[in-house]
Design a protein around this motif. Structure first.
Motif, mmCIF file in Angstrom:
data_model
loop_
_atom_site.group_PDB
_atom_site.id
_atom_site.type_symbol
_atom_site.label_atom_id
_atom_site.label_comp_id
_atom_site.label_asym_id
_atom_site.label_seq_id
_atom_site.Cartn_x
_atom_site.Cartn_y
_atom_site.Cartn_z
ATOM 1 N N GLY A 248 -6.996 -4.132 -7.302
ATOM 2 C CA GLY A 248 -6.502 -2.817 -6.882
ATOM 3 C C GLY A 248 -7.540 -2.100 -6.045
ATOM 4 N N ARG A 249 -7.035 -1.284 -5.121
ATOM 5 C CA ARG A 249 -7.907 -0.454 -4.281
ATOM 6 C C ARG A 249 -7.346 0.959 -4.300
ATOM 7 N N ILE A 250 -8.128 1.891 -4.804
ATOM 8 C CA ILE A 250 -7.704 3.291 -4.821
ATOM 9 C C ILE A 250 -8.681 4.075 -3.957
ATOM 10 N N VAL A 251 -8.133 4.823 -3.017
ATOM 11 C CA VAL A 251 -8.974 5.653 -2.143
ATOM 12 C C VAL A 251 -8.388 7.057 -2.147
ATOM 13 N N CYS A 252 -9.239 8.046 -2.319
ATOM 14 C CA CYS A 252 -8.776 9.437 -2.297
ATOM 15 C C CYS A 252 -9.461 10.179 -1.144
ATOM 16 N N VAL A 253 -8.651 10.826 -0.329
ATOM 17 C CA VAL A 253 -9.206 11.651 0.757
ATOM 18 C C VAL A 253 -9.593 12.995 0.148
ATOM 19 N N THR A 254 -10.879 13.332 0.213
ATOM 20 C CA THR A 254 -11.330 14.603 -0.373
ATOM 21 C C THR A 254 -11.825 15.522 0.744
ATOM 22 N N SER A 255 -13.077 15.922 0.692
ATOM 23 C CA SER A 255 -13.617 16.808 1.734
ATOM 24 C C SER A 255 -15.136 16.886 1.576
ATOM 25 N N LEU A 256 -15.784 17.180 2.677
ATOM 26 C CA LEU A 256 -17.224 17.452 2.655
ATOM 27 C C LEU A 256 -17.524 18.620 1.701
ATOM 28 N N SER A 257 -16.491 19.408 1.413
ATOM 29 C CA SER A 257 -16.661 20.586 0.553
ATOM 30 C C SER A 257 -17.128 20.227 -0.848
ATOM 31 N N ILE A 258 -16.986 18.963 -1.276
ATOM 32 C CA ILE A 258 -17.468 18.615 -2.625
ATOM 33 C C ILE A 258 -18.992 18.548 -2.654
ATOM 34 N N MET A 259 -19.612 18.388 -1.490
ATOM 35 C CA MET A 259 -21.080 18.355 -1.426
ATOM 36 C C MET A 259 -21.646 19.683 -0.951
ATOM 37 N N GLU A 260 -20.933 20.281 -0.015
ATOM 38 C CA GLU A 260 -21.376 21.557 0.549
ATOM 39 C C GLU A 260 -20.171 22.487 0.590
ATOM 40 N N PRO A 261 -20.020 23.342 -0.433
ATOM 41 C CA PRO A 261 -18.850 24.215 -0.463
ATOM 42 C C PRO A 261 -18.676 24.964 0.856
ATOM 43 N N SER B 242 -2.014 31.872 -9.616
ATOM 44 C CA SER B 242 -1.017 30.909 -9.114
ATOM 45 C C SER B 242 -1.590 30.060 -7.971
ATOM 46 N N ASP B 243 -2.546 30.597 -7.201
ATOM 47 C CA ASP B 243 -3.203 29.764 -6.172
ATOM 48 C C ASP B 243 -3.984 28.619 -6.831
ATOM 49 N N TRP B 244 -4.722 28.956 -7.910
ATOM 50 C CA TRP B 244 -5.482 27.904 -8.612
ATOM 51 C C TRP B 244 -4.533 26.864 -9.193
ATOM 52 N N GLN B 245 -3.419 27.347 -9.770
ATOM 53 C CA GLN B 245 -2.467 26.410 -10.386
ATOM 54 C C GLN B 245 -1.842 25.504 -9.330
ATOM 55 N N GLU B 246 -1.484 26.098 -8.188
ATOM 56 C CA GLU B 246 -0.883 25.294 -7.113
ATOM 57 C C GLU B 246 -1.891 24.246 -6.621
ATOM 58 N N GLY B 247 -3.153 24.687 -6.481
ATOM 59 C CA GLY B 247 -4.200 23.772 -6.005
ATOM 60 C C GLY B 247 -4.450 22.640 -6.991
ATOM 61 N N PHE B 248 -4.394 22.955 -8.273
ATOM 62 C CA PHE B 248 -4.623 21.922 -9.306
ATOM 63 C C PHE B 248 -3.500 20.887 -9.276
ATOM 64 N N GLU B 249 -2.276 21.372 -9.123
ATOM 65 C CA GLU B 249 -1.113 20.464 -9.043
ATOM 66 C C GLU B 249 -1.239 19.582 -7.796
ATOM 67 N N GLY C 172 -1.757 17.535 2.074
ATOM 68 C CA GLY C 172 -2.185 18.689 2.856
ATOM 69 C C GLY C 172 -3.095 19.595 2.038
ATOM 70 N N GLY C 173 -4.025 20.230 2.704
ATOM 71 C CA GLY C 173 -5.011 21.073 2.013
ATOM 72 C C GLY C 173 -4.361 22.310 1.393
ATOM 73 N N ALA D 125 0.838 -1.210 0.000
ATOM 74 C CA ALA D 125 0.000 0.000 0.000
ATOM 75 C C ALA D 125 0.866 1.251 0.000
ATOM 76 N N LEU D 126 0.529 2.197 -0.856
ATOM 77 C CA LEU D 126 1.173 3.514 -0.807
ATOM 78 C C LEU D 126 0.174 4.499 -0.199
ATOM 79 N N VAL D 127 0.606 5.197 0.839
ATOM 80 C CA VAL D 127 -0.235 6.227 1.455
ATOM 81 C C VAL D 127 0.541 7.531 1.391
ATOM 82 N N THR D 128 -0.025 8.547 0.776
ATOM 83 C CA THR D 128 0.678 9.828 0.674
ATOM 84 C C THR D 128 0.197 10.771 1.790
ATOM 85 N N GLY D 129 0.977 11.813 2.021
ATOM 86 C CA GLY D 129 0.642 12.775 3.085
ATOM 87 C C GLY D 129 0.514 12.063 4.409
#
Ligand code: NAD
Length: 251
Positions: A125-138, A95-102, A82-83, A10-14
């Motif tokens: 394979g198992r892929i899991v991405c940590v996102t945020s509640l913000s995708i449902m409620e900005p 540049s904030d948008w570009q940094e966030g996209f990267e 990290g967020g 397993a690879l876990v980032t952050g």
């Protein structure tokens, strides 16, 4: 329940602190061989630690080459980082948008490009991405997270369709309020802006969470471990919230 993770790579980032660290520790406790990545070197019993900056394409490439020298591929890939910088939409610079996209999108797409073909070839394979509640409620003041995490979720849903026949699952797990250093820093800034006392702010904040408290990184990690298990073979293309009931929609 035995999650069938013994011997899985397993690879876990952050993974040096917070949610990523708890995921790495939980998968290792379940018997997986965990490669744990963060920007700076860190030590942790039971984890093989690697250094990489996920916002940098050359660093991601070097990480994938390093893993390729020692392993045939990955069974489990957990995307976490990290967020991004917290800003209102109108304060967010190009540049904030570009940094966030990267940070939030290309890091996921690039590591997937490196590791998903091997998963498909081996039929697991198992892929899991940590996102945020913000995708449902900005969330106010988190423009980059709100926008780009929605994009990465849509991209991963598309990938889930493509790789499901090969036994590879792709899911997102969305934290609501999990007690980590990142959340503590965000809370500090919000308290300072609110003009409320700490006590009043925290009381009002917790009122929005039916469970009445913050979640723990270990509670979050338990769901991720399940999604990585053999038992979760039929769960794919989903976003699951770990938010103490905070999300207001019914699905
Ligand atoms: P955190 O800041 O406590 O931990 C982030 C981890 O990522 C650390 O190990 C850090 O070293 C690593 N990291 C940061 N930038 C990196 C980079 N460029 N390359 C490699 N590693 C890097 O964060 P957390 O609270 O554990 O949250 C994890 C993710 O979940 C973040 O994206 C955060 O925005 C999101 N999130 C958290 C919450 C919450 O309640 N904690 C809520 C919503 C979303």
């Amino acid at each position: 329940m035995d999650f069938g993770l013994k011997g899985k790579v397993a690879l876990v980032t952050g993974a040096s602190r917070g949610i990523g660290r708890a995921i790495a520790d939980t998968l290792a406790a379940e018997g997986a061989e965990v490669l744990a990545v963060a920007r700076s070197q860190f030590e942790s019993e039971g984890l093989k630690t690697l250094q990489a900056d996920l916002t940098d394409a050359a660093s991601r490439k070097a990480l994938m080459e390093e893993i390729g020298k020692r392993h045939k591929g990955l069974d489990i890939l957990v995307h976490n980082v990290g967020g991004p910088k917290p800003t209102d939409v109108r304060q967010t610079s190009l540049s904030d948008w570009q940094e966030g996209f990267e940070r939030l999108f290309l890091s996921v797409a690039h590591l997937n490009e490196g590791f998903v073909p091997g998963m498909v070839e081996r039929g697991f394979g198992r892929i899991v991405c940590v996102t945020s509640l913000s995708i449902m409620e900005p969330i106010a003041g988190l423009a980059v997270s709100n926008g780009i995490r929605s994009a990465v979720t849509a991209m991963l849903k598309t990938l889930a369709d493509e790789v499901a026949p090969a036994g590879v699952t792709v899911n997102c797990v969305a934290p609501g309020a999990i007690a980590t250093e990142r959340l503590a820093d965000l809370m500090e800034a919000r308290i300072a802006r609110s003009g409320q006392s700490r006590e009043d702010y925290e009381r009002d904040y917790l009122k929005q969470i039916p469970a009445g408290r913050l979640g723990t990184p270990a509670e979050f990690a338990s769901l991720v471990a399940y999604l990585c298990s053999t038992q979760a073979a039929y769960v794919t293309g989903s976003t699951i919230c770990v938010d103490g009931g905070k999300r207001r929609s019914t699905y």
